[in-house]
Write a protein that holds these residues in place. Structure first.
Motif, mmCIF file in Angstrom:
data_model
loop_
_atom_site.group_PDB
_atom_site.id
_atom_site.type_symbol
_atom_site.label_atom_id
_atom_site.label_comp_id
_atom_site.label_asym_id
_atom_site.label_seq_id
_atom_site.Cartn_x
_atom_site.Cartn_y
_atom_site.Cartn_z
ATOM 1 N N LYS A 103 8.384 60.997 131.307
ATOM 2 C CA LYS A 103 9.794 60.871 130.897
ATOM 3 C C LYS A 103 9.993 59.662 129.983
ATOM 4 O O LYS A 103 10.712 59.740 128.991
ATOM 5 C CB LYS A 103 10.692 60.732 132.140
ATOM 6 N N LEU A 104 9.346 58.553 130.322
ATOM 7 C CA LEU A 104 9.471 57.359 129.478
ATOM 8 C C LEU A 104 8.906 57.632 128.086
ATOM 9 O O LEU A 104 9.452 57.191 127.074
ATOM 10 C CB LEU A 104 8.767 56.162 130.124
ATOM 11 N N LYS A 105 7.793 58.385 128.034
ATOM 12 C CA LYS A 105 7.190 58.756 126.744
ATOM 13 C C LYS A 105 8.154 59.635 125.948
ATOM 14 O O LYS A 105 8.315 59.470 124.742
ATOM 15 C CB LYS A 105 5.894 59.547 126.981
ATOM 16 N N GLN A 119 18.640 58.326 121.397
ATOM 17 C CA GLN A 119 19.992 58.401 121.967
ATOM 18 C C GLN A 119 19.937 58.589 123.483
ATOM 19 O O GLN A 119 20.692 57.961 124.222
ATOM 20 C CB GLN A 119 20.806 59.527 121.309
ATOM 21 N N ARG A 120 19.007 59.429 123.924
ATOM 22 C CA ARG A 120 18.872 59.614 125.378
ATOM 23 C C ARG A 120 18.363 58.349 126.046
ATOM 24 O O ARG A 120 18.751 58.011 127.155
ATOM 25 C CB ARG A 120 17.912 60.768 125.682
ATOM 26 N N CYS A 121 17.476 57.656 125.340
ATOM 27 C CA CYS A 121 16.940 56.416 125.906
ATOM 28 C C CYS A 121 18.061 55.381 126.060
ATOM 29 O O CYS A 121 18.214 54.761 127.106
ATOM 30 C CB CYS A 121 15.820 55.866 125.024
ATOM 31 N N LEU A 122 18.866 55.229 125.005
ATOM 32 C CA LEU A 122 19.953 54.241 125.068
ATOM 33 C C LEU A 122 20.983 54.634 126.133
ATOM 34 O O LEU A 122 21.563 53.755 126.785
ATOM 35 C CB LEU A 122 20.612 54.088 123.687
ATOM 36 N N ALA A 123 21.191 55.941 126.321
ATOM 37 C CA ALA A 123 22.112 56.386 127.369
ATOM 38 C C ALA A 123 21.566 56.004 128.748
ATOM 39 O O ALA A 123 22.310 55.559 129.625
ATOM 40 C CB ALA A 123 22.330 57.892 127.276
ATOM 41 N N ALA A 175 12.224 48.311 127.415
ATOM 42 C CA ALA A 175 13.251 47.698 128.269
ATOM 43 C C ALA A 175 13.418 48.507 129.560
ATOM 44 O O ALA A 175 13.468 47.948 130.657
ATOM 45 C CB ALA A 175 14.571 47.606 127.509
ATOM 46 N N LEU A 176 13.456 49.821 129.406
ATOM 47 C CA LEU A 176 13.628 50.700 130.563
ATOM 48 C C LEU A 176 12.421 50.598 131.505
ATOM 49 O O LEU A 176 12.563 50.527 132.720
ATOM 50 C CB LEU A 176 13.778 52.131 130.036
#
Ligand SMILES: [Zn+2]
Length: 236
Positions: free
Chosen positions: A52-54, A61-65, A115-116
């Motif tokens: 999922k991180l990959k 946009q999904r990452c920033l959300a 960051a995540l």
């Protein structure tokens, strides 16, 4: 020719993935096992987490959300810096991390997936280890940065370092609220709690990051953990 065969073989997989996303029942699968559910930093780590991180790396946009969701949970404080060109290096939807459950020796630039990944590592590996070993959380993380516009090992030619895109974080040590200080350079071999914390933290990082390089890897990493996004669990 081989590519044609590969594409034909992949068609049912893509169709199945599409149907799965449409199927209302997919909502009821716990998000930790559902590769299409929004990413939550508290979903227990499993082999799908890295996948999922990959995937978020390809979908800013999904990452920033997901990162905004983590901020709402109080897991991270950051500012978005967008995609600036710094020197000869281009950042992609990066953020500046100010604090998490810990203070940092300095705020740092990070790609969104980095960051995540840090937040997941901190909440699910670092702090549980600190609580077990010291009876309390790590209060501060010392580091020597994440972004540097350079090639691997500062070579004049060769491939770009992960640091050139803020996709790796170099951690040098941890401090507890009472000032107890643990450094990779000083305590990696330590038999006591400080050495235990370092080794548990490093092992735990291997469950989250694409690659974790520590003192056993080479002399360049004698004093820090390099936690980067490339790879799938390279751990040395
Ligand atoms: Zn590094």
């Amino acid at each position: 020719m081989r590519y044609v065969v590969l594409i034909i073989l992949l068609i049912p997989v893509v169709v199945a993935a599409g149907l799965w996303q449409q199927w209302p029942g997919s909502e009821r699968v716990p998000s930790k096992y559902n590769p299409f559910a929004p990413f939550n930093v508290d979903d227990p780590l499993n082999p799908i987490t890295r996948f999922k991180l990959k995937a978020l790396d390809q979908d800013p946009q999904r990452c920033l959300a997901a990162l905004a969701g983590a901020r709402e949970q109080g897991a991270i404080d950051y500012v978005e810096v967008g995609s600036p060109e710094i020197g000869a290096c281009q950042l992609d939807h990066a953020v500046r991390v100010r604090s998490t459950s810990v203070q940092f020796s300095a705020s740092f630039l990070a790609s969104c997936p980095l960051a995540l990944s840090w937040v997941v590592f901190e909440r699910q590996r670092l702090q549980p280890a600190a609580r077990e070993i010291f009876g309390r959380d790590v209060a501060r993380v010392d580091h020597v940065g994440s972004f540097a516009c350079r090639n691997v090992y500062h070579r004049a030619s060769g491939r770009r370092s992960e640091h050139a895109t803020a996709e790796a974080f170099d951690v040098t040590g941890f401090r507890m609220e009472d000032g107890t200080r643990t450094t990779v350079a000083g305590h990696w071999q330590d038999e006591g709690p400080r050495g235990q914390l370092l080794r548990r933290a490093f092992e735990g990082s291997c469950d989250v990051f694409g690659n974790s390089l520590g003192p056993e890897y080479n002399a360049a990493h004698r004093d820090h953990f390099h936690l980067g996004m490339r790879g799938y669990g390279l751990c040395r």
